[in-house]
Design a protein around this motif. Structure first.
Motif, PDB file in Angstrom:
ATOM      1  N   GLY A 285       0.809  -1.209   0.000  1.00  9.32           N
ATOM      2  CA  GLY A 285       0.000   0.000   0.000  1.00  9.32           C
ATOM      3  C   GLY A 285       0.842   1.259   0.000  1.00  9.32           C
ATOM      4  O   GLY A 285       0.575   2.204  -0.757  1.00  9.32           O
ATOM      5  N   SER A 286       1.865   1.290   0.851  1.00  8.99           N
ATOM      6  CA  SER A 286       2.724   2.469   0.933  1.00  8.99           C
ATOM      7  C   SER A 286       3.460   2.707  -0.379  1.00  8.99           C
ATOM      8  O   SER A 286       3.511   3.839  -0.888  1.00  8.99           O
ATOM      9  N   ALA A 287       4.045   1.647  -0.945  1.00  9.77           N
ATOM     10  CA  ALA A 287       4.824   1.790  -2.174  1.00  9.77           C
ATOM     11  C   ALA A 287       3.948   2.204  -3.353  1.00  9.77           C
ATOM     12  O   ALA A 287       4.295   3.133  -4.103  1.00  9.77           O
ATOM     13  N   MET A 288       2.812   1.533  -3.529  1.00 10.69           N
ATOM     14  CA  MET A 288       1.966   1.821  -4.686  1.00 10.69           C
ATOM     15  C   MET A 288       1.320   3.199  -4.572  1.00 10.69           C
ATOM     16  O   MET A 288       1.170   3.910  -5.579  1.00 10.69           O
ATOM     17  N   LEU A 289       0.954   3.598  -3.368  1.00 11.05           N
ATOM     18  CA  LEU A 289       0.379   4.927  -3.192  1.00 11.05           C
ATOM     19  C   LEU A 289       1.433   6.009  -3.435  1.00 11.05           C
ATOM     20  O   LEU A 289       1.152   7.037  -4.071  1.00 11.05           O
ATOM     21  N   ALA A 290       2.657   5.789  -2.961  1.00 12.80           N
ATOM     22  CA  ALA A 290       3.736   6.767  -3.163  1.00 12.80           C
ATOM     23  C   ALA A 290       4.071   6.904  -4.646  1.00 12.80           C
ATOM     24  O   ALA A 290       4.239   8.026  -5.159  1.00 12.80           O
ATOM     25  N   ILE A 291       4.176   5.771  -5.345  1.00  8.94           N
ATOM     26  CA  ILE A 291       4.465   5.822  -6.786  1.00  8.94           C
ATOM     27  C   ILE A 291       3.359   6.560  -7.530  1.00  8.94           C
ATOM     28  O   ILE A 291       3.613   7.412  -8.400  1.00  8.94           O
ATOM     29  N   SER A 292       2.120   6.240  -7.193  1.00 11.61           N
ATOM     30  CA  SER A 292       0.991   6.883  -7.859  1.00 11.61           C
ATOM     31  C   SER A 292       0.979   8.386  -7.606  1.00 11.61           C
ATOM     32  O   SER A 292       0.699   9.184  -8.508  1.00 11.61           O
TER      33      SER A 292
END
Length: 638
Positions: A285-292
């Motif tokens: 969740g943290s990684a995908m939200l940050a990338i987005s």
């Protein structure tokens, strides 16, 4: 046969009825609404080829190539009405979804009380994720998302039992239905597999190499990794779909994300059995939200924006809601300061619509929870307890006032709200608190009373689950041969139905010229985005509610009513438009009149606010007739 005097049977009856009622009240059936209309027209276009040629949404493929959903249920259309078919499929989807949630939480939560409260949290807490309450888990309408979510829940349950092949198969089938739901699940599963067995890293490396190769070869959709959204395309996409750009989210949206991550982190810290899985969810969740967030703000890569990897929040939302129930049970059993901590956690949820109020309570809850776990035998200062109880009293009073107001002014429908509505939680909280206190009492008849009450609430929720209006039920049950205006509309004639577009598909069986909802494809196809903007601009003189809340209407505060001049301007400039349907009778031009068998009620904005108005008659204005009576010079060249 077991006796009704057995406490276990009473408890089971109350529990099952209460949980079922909570789900039905918080996840009502809304009919062919929201995105269900878009998937319905995809299925209809397959079932009736050639009926919808030129429709704005179906241009450029409408992303249909990325899902098998319309192909699967299109052959069933015609066996029964599309409304009955959609209702039946939603019932099936909800059943599979609930079964998957039960299976997953049985693996994550330890004791019976933790599992029951975790389920209650999933059922009753706000189901919305992302921004602007556009998406929710467990939706009450037919889209592939509800089936894909259900399959992912089962896949997670299989993975926690060590049945990797079944888990991967479930995620794969989910991707065939809705890849935007399945991709986050695949990332979470991949993190867990690599953590448990480093050999899976080789599979990840092979997958990354394949993506690079497909990108270089420009194989769709991977070739879009080499494309960025140009300024014009970006402007249209941000105006039509701001929820897909985390850089445009508001404070309330980010508060909900923060609340969910705090609850997941707390549950991972306290629950040993669920910790590896929750940590994988937190990492993904943290990684995908940050990338987005970074891509939507700076890089603007087309494929990453289109994949909407921030939708990992649907998994985060479910597990955060479940964590609320789990933490409630854990703190009640383990913490000396349980009442204060549970009240703070509840208020962090209940005031979610007011992040300025809720954020301090969330920060205080986080700090006090950390203090409580480090000092389990230390009681909090009385001043803190008094302040928290005072805030909780205000919350309870607000909930009671809402209950009284809803009962006085409307009906049980209003009390349940819609998906993710915050006031539903405010209503349930004082009611649930009263039930809990009664359950904790030593009253002789408490379990029979609670069982009867739960059964009555369940029956009410079951009866009121279908929230479709009489008009909506009629539209969804109409047959093609009963379509009005069929004598005057040529095949594939494009119709703009003012303040109603799904009716064009479901009743008329004709392509819809324009609606806000049909712009769902602007993010995926540049040509579609510009056609969407062109049609929007050509219709501005006609409808006051064409775009009620989007910045595309800059400098355009209040479009005029449906008038002869407005009809003339639109028919002259809206290329491809054949006819307009409106509830307004316009003098000076001939119209074909239709009186529907069910009177439609619409909500319109007036000088006095939002008001409901009836439409006993509808008028069709062929553009050919409008052009013959309105000189172009009187319309102006727009």
């Amino acid at each position: 046969m077991p006796s009704l005097s057995r406490p276990g049977l009473w408890t089971g009856t109350v529990t099952c009825a209460a949980l079922a009622a909570l789900w039905l009240l918080a996840h009502p059936y809304l009919g062919i609404a929201h995105d269900a209309r878009l998937y319905a027209v995809q299925a209809l276009s397959r079932r009736y080829p050639g009926f919808f040629t030129g429709d704005l949404f179906l241009m450029q493929g409408a992303q249909e190539e990325f899902t098998l959903f319309s192909r699967l249920w299109a052959p069933l259309i015609g066996t029964v009405s599309i409304g009955s078919l959609a209702l039946g499929l939603v019932v099936v989807a909800h059943g599979i979804w609930l079964w998957g949630a039960v299976r997953l939480l049985r693996q994550l939560a330890g004791g019976r009380s933790e599992r029951l409260l975790a389920l209650a949290g999933v059922f009753v807490l706000p189901a919305a994720y992302g921004a602007f309450d556009v998406f929710s888990y467990g939706e009450g309408f037919l889209t592939p998302r509800i089936f894909a979510e259900a399959l992912v829940l089962h896949a997670f349950a299989f993975s926690l039992r060590g049945r990797v092949r079944l888990a991967l198969a479930g995620i794969f089938v989910s991707a065939l239905l809705q890849p935007l739901i399945a991709i986050p699940a695949a990332v979470i599963a991949g993190i867990r597999l690599c953590w448990n067995n480093r050999r899976w890293l080789w599979a990840g490396a092979a997958l990354a190499a394949a993506v690079v190769a497909l990108t270089v070869l420009r194989v769709e959709p991977f070739g879009r990794l080499l494309i960025t959204l140009d300024p014009e395309w970006l402007a249209i996409a941000q105006q039509r779909c701001p929820f897909t750009f985390p850089s445009l989210w508001g404070l309330g949206d980010w508060y909900r994300v923060a609340l969910q991550f705090v609850l997941l982190t707390a549950a991972a810290a306290l629950g040993k059995a669920a910790r590896p899985f929750l940590l994988a969810v937190l990492a993904a969740g943290s990684a995908m939200l940050a990338i987005s967030l970074v891509v939507s703000a700076f890089y603007l890569n087309a494929l990453i924006i289109q994949l909407q990897i921030w939708r990992v929040l649907w998994v985060v939302a479910i597990l955060a809601n479940a964590s609320t129930g789990y933490l409630t049970a854990f703190l009640w059993r383990e913490s000396r300061n349980r009442t204060v901590l549970i009240c703070l956690m509840a208020n962090s949820w209940l005031w979610i619509r007011f992040p300025e109020v809720a954020l301090p309570m969330l920060l205080l809850f986080s700090g006090l929870l950390a203090f409580d776990r480090k000092n389990p035998k230390c009681a909090l200062h009385p001043a803190i307890s008094i302040a928290v109880f005072a805030i909780t009293g205000i919350t309870v009073a607000t909930g009671v006032a809402l209950v009284i107001g809803q009962l006085r002014n409307r009906s049980i429908h209003a009390m349940s709200g819609v998906l993710g509505r915050a006031d539903f939680g405010l209503i349930v909280f004082p009611v649930g608190l009263a039930i809990f206190l009664f359950w904790r009492s030593n009253h002789k008849w408490k379990m029979p009373v609670l069982a009867v009450a739960a059964g009555m609430v369940f029956m009410v929720s079951l009866v009121t689950w279908d929230r479709r209006s009489p008009w909506r039920q009629w539209v969804e049950s109409s047959a093609p041969q009963a379509a009005p205006f069929s004598a005057v509309l040529a095949k594939n004639a494009q119709v703009f139905w003012v303040e109603g577009f799904a009716e064009t598909w479901l009743v008329l069986r004709h392509p819809s010229y324009f609606s806000y909802e049909q712009g769902a494809g602007v993010l995926f196809t540049r040509a579609n985005a510009f056609e969407f903007r062109r049609r929007f601009r050509s219709l501005l003189p006609l409808s006051r509610n064409l775009f009620r809340f989007l910045p595309m209407t800059e400098g355009f505060t209040r479009p005029p009513d449906v008038t002869l001049a407005a009809l003339g301007t639109v028919c002259e400039n809206a290329s491809g438009l054949d006819a307009i349907i409106s509830s307004t009778k316009v003098p000076g031009v001939s119209a074909i009149v239709w009186r529907p068998p069910v009177v439609r009620t619409v909500t319109r904005w007036t000088d006095h606010g939002w008001v409901e108005e009836s439409e006993p008659e509808l008028y069709l204005y062929p553009c050919s007739a409008v052009r013959s009576v309105v000189p172009f010079t009187s319309r102006g060249n727009r």
